[in-house]
Design an enzyme around this catalytic site. Sequence first.
Site, PDB file in Angstrom:
ATOM      1  N   CYS A  71     -46.474  66.005  -9.665  1.00  0.00           N
ATOM      2  CA  CYS A  71     -47.080  65.157  -8.638  1.00  0.00           C
ATOM      3  C   CYS A  71     -46.399  65.391  -7.287  1.00  0.00           C
ATOM      4  O   CYS A  71     -45.430  66.136  -7.187  1.00  0.00           O
ATOM      5  CB  CYS A  71     -46.969  63.683  -9.043  1.00  0.00           C
ATOM      6  SG  CYS A  71     -45.275  63.075  -9.072  1.00  0.00           S
ATOM      7  N   CYS A  83     -42.721  64.514  -7.343  1.00  0.00           N
ATOM      8  CA  CYS A  83     -41.937  65.512  -8.080  1.00  0.00           C
ATOM      9  C   CYS A  83     -41.713  66.754  -7.213  1.00  0.00           C
ATOM     10  O   CYS A  83     -40.611  67.320  -7.196  1.00  0.00           O
ATOM     11  CB  CYS A  83     -42.633  65.884  -9.382  1.00  0.00           C
ATOM     12  SG  CYS A  83     -42.866  64.472 -10.488  1.00  0.00           S
TER      13      CYS A  83
END
Length: 78
Positions: free
Chosen positions: A11, A14
């Site tokens: 994501c 991340c």
Amino acid sequence: MIRIEVLGTGCVKCSRMHANVLEAVKKTGADAEVIQVKDINSIADRGVMLTPALVIDGVIRAEGRIPCVEEIEEMIQE
């Protein structure tokens, strides 16, 4: 060599943590291997419930938040 793992499914958060880790490694000049772990089963097997998570030499150092570059630098230098 330091082993740094960024745990998360890929994501935006991340990816941001991965970028912060790379910047911290560059700034400290540390001899480090940076790995992204995106497999949800592997992440869960480590007991991580919130991503992104940061693991340095097998120790979970951050979970569910994105440490700033300076904080990661401190973790690397410990």
